[in-house]
Design an enzyme around this catalytic site. Structure first.
Site, mmCIF file in Angstrom:
data_model
loop_
_atom_site.group_PDB
_atom_site.id
_atom_site.type_symbol
_atom_site.label_atom_id
_atom_site.label_comp_id
_atom_site.label_asym_id
_atom_site.label_seq_id
_atom_site.Cartn_x
_atom_site.Cartn_y
_atom_site.Cartn_z
ATOM 1 N N GLU A 86 90.280 9.110 111.317
ATOM 2 C CA GLU A 86 91.419 9.984 111.566
ATOM 3 C C GLU A 86 90.994 11.444 111.615
ATOM 4 O OE1 GLU A 86 94.995 7.407 109.606
ATOM 5 O OE2 GLU A 86 93.846 8.667 108.263
ATOM 6 N N CYS A 327 94.605 16.029 102.238
ATOM 7 C CA CYS A 327 93.280 15.698 101.713
ATOM 8 C C CYS A 327 93.322 14.376 100.954
ATOM 9 C CB CYS A 327 92.802 16.748 100.716
ATOM 10 S SG CYS A 327 92.955 18.407 101.282
HETATM 11 N N1 SAH Z 1 83.697 13.473 101.079
HETATM 12 C C1 SAH Z 1 83.786 14.870 101.145
HETATM 13 C C2 SAH Z 1 84.712 15.363 102.243
HETATM 14 C C3 SAH Z 1 85.957 14.595 102.486
HETATM 15 S S1 SAH Z 1 87.149 14.640 101.201
HETATM 16 C C4 SAH Z 1 84.206 15.447 99.809
HETATM 17 O O1 SAH Z 1 84.573 14.679 98.929
HETATM 18 O O2 SAH Z 1 84.103 16.663 99.660
HETATM 19 C C5 SAH Z 1 87.861 16.253 101.454
HETATM 20 C C6 SAH Z 1 88.526 16.869 100.245
HETATM 21 O O3 SAH Z 1 89.747 16.180 99.905
HETATM 22 C C7 SAH Z 1 87.648 16.800 98.994
HETATM 23 O O4 SAH Z 1 87.600 18.022 98.321
HETATM 24 C C8 SAH Z 1 88.398 15.760 98.203
HETATM 25 O O5 SAH Z 1 88.076 15.828 96.870
HETATM 26 C C9 SAH Z 1 89.833 16.077 98.519
HETATM 27 N N2 SAH Z 1 90.760 15.031 98.081
HETATM 28 C C10 SAH Z 1 90.541 13.711 98.018
HETATM 29 N N3 SAH Z 1 91.627 13.061 97.521
HETATM 30 C C11 SAH Z 1 92.569 14.014 97.268
HETATM 31 C C12 SAH Z 1 93.904 13.988 96.744
HETATM 32 N N4 SAH Z 1 94.486 12.836 96.403
HETATM 33 N N5 SAH Z 1 94.551 15.155 96.610
HETATM 34 C C13 SAH Z 1 93.974 16.335 96.983
HETATM 35 N N6 SAH Z 1 92.730 16.419 97.486
HETATM 36 C C14 SAH Z 1 92.022 15.272 97.623
#
Ligand code: SAH
Ligand code: SF4
Length: 340
Positions: A86, A327
């Protein structure tokens, strides 16, 4: 589509074609974003035949579009064979960002993230990463100004393709997106971070910290066992002269009753100042896996504590929530799949 202009040149020259053809082809793909060779009108038919014979051109489909009625964001589902991913379009007043995926699913399993819960189907190629940028750009007249590698997957477990894709969208003969407007987000893959710094990569680096005590981070992110954040931060501290001002930022999800106590604020402040890193505070965007976002007053208090101590902290709202595009919500969930 994965090839640089120089690589295209080399390949064409070897087969007896003229050097300038590489620039033409590069511009069709990366500037005009036309992928049908027969529509590349300044290329002669026999050269088009040669290209069709020699190269594989991307064949991508946008399987679904979900538009938010509240904030103009939109989420797109792409399929590359069995790999579904996505991308999220995020328009703001002064910029248009696109959040793209680098893997189908994620091999990591952070407890707060929906992407980590779905089946991992593997890495995307540079062309598949680019297809998301070009595919969405074709749907809008406004130019994509910022690209964030923050969708599905871990960029530093797909390092080569991610850097290759970033180089191609930043290329002056292509989309020419400013390098400072391209951000890679990592959960803290130390090997990739070291390589990124040693190679003096110009892109912004977002480190998903989310906790500043080992025991706490361990509960949230498996990767802490493999790559303890303290080692990563110490390494960044030792190499901070290699970072451009503003290049590094921390991402910190605020989770109620978990990581927003005064001692967390204090320790996060210490590291942010040591590394001169901006802090992007993101309230956990929905209740998930037994965790929930904090109430607004707690969010404000945590943010204020950081700011009071001189940290540049942004309390970012999570856009695209109502389309499961915020995110960590990218999990390929669609109510009514349809082909655009
Ligand atoms: N794998 C990489 C990039 C993709 S995730 C990483 O973890 O940095 C992108 C961002 O979304 C990351 O900072 C991650 O921690 C955040 N994220 C994941 N789940 C989330 C949630 N439930 N609420 C807010 N941010 C979230
Ligand atoms: Fe993977 Fe990033 Fe989600 Fe963790 S937060 S599971 S590293 S996509």
């Amino acid at each position: 589509m994965s090839l640089t202009e120089e690589e295209l040149q080399e390949s064409l020259l070897k087969d007896g074609h003229k050097k300038f053809r590489a620039r033409q082809l590069f511009q069709w793909l990366h500037l005009k974003q036309v992928f049908d060779i027969r529509r590349m009108t300044n290329l002669k038919a026999d050269f088009q035949d040669y290209l069709l014979d020699k190269f594989i051109f991307p064949d991508f489909k946008i399987l679904n579009e979900r538009k938010s009625p509240t904030d103009h964001t939109a989420k797109y589902l792409f399929a590359f064979g069995k790999k579904q991913v996505e991308a999220v379009w995020l328009p703001y007043q002064n910029r248009q960002s696109l959040c793209i995926s680098v893997q189908s699913g994620c091999s990591l399993n952070c407890s707060f993230c929906a992407t980590g819960k779905i089946d991992f189907k593997g890495n995307l190629s540079a062309a598949e990463i680019l297809a998301q940028v070009y595919g969405v750009q074709q749907l809008y007249s406004r130019r994509i100004t910022n690209v964030v590698f923050m969708g599905m997957g871990e960029p530093f477990y797909n390092y080569d393709s991610v850097i290759r894709a970033a180089n191609l969208i930043a290329h002056p003969h292509g989309m020419n997106i400013s390098r400072r407007r391209i951000t890679l987000s990592t959960s803290g893959v130390f090997t990739g971070i070291k390589r990124f710094i040693e190679e003096n990569q110009p892109y912004r680096l977002a480190l998903s910290l989310h906790a500043v005590f080992p025991e706490k981070r361990n509960l949230l992110m498996d990767i802490e066992k493999k790559f303890p954040y303290e080692e990563v931060l110490e390494y960044l501290r030792a190499n901070r002269k290699k970072l451009q001002p503003g290049q590094l930022m921390f991402e910190y999800i605020m989770i109620d009753d978990t990581n927003i106590f005064p001692e967390d604020a204090k320790e996060l402040t210490r590291w942010a100042k040591l590394l001169n890193a901006k802090v992007n505070l993101i309230p956990m965007n929905t209740e998930f896996n037994g965790m929930r976002p904090p109430p607004q007053e707690k969010i404000n208090m945590f943010w204020k504590t950081l700011v009071k101590h001189g940290v540049v902290a942004v309390n970012r709202k999570s856009p695209a929530k109502d389309i499961d595009g915020a995110c960590g919500m990218l999990a390929g969930k669609y109510l009514k799949p349809s082909v655009l």
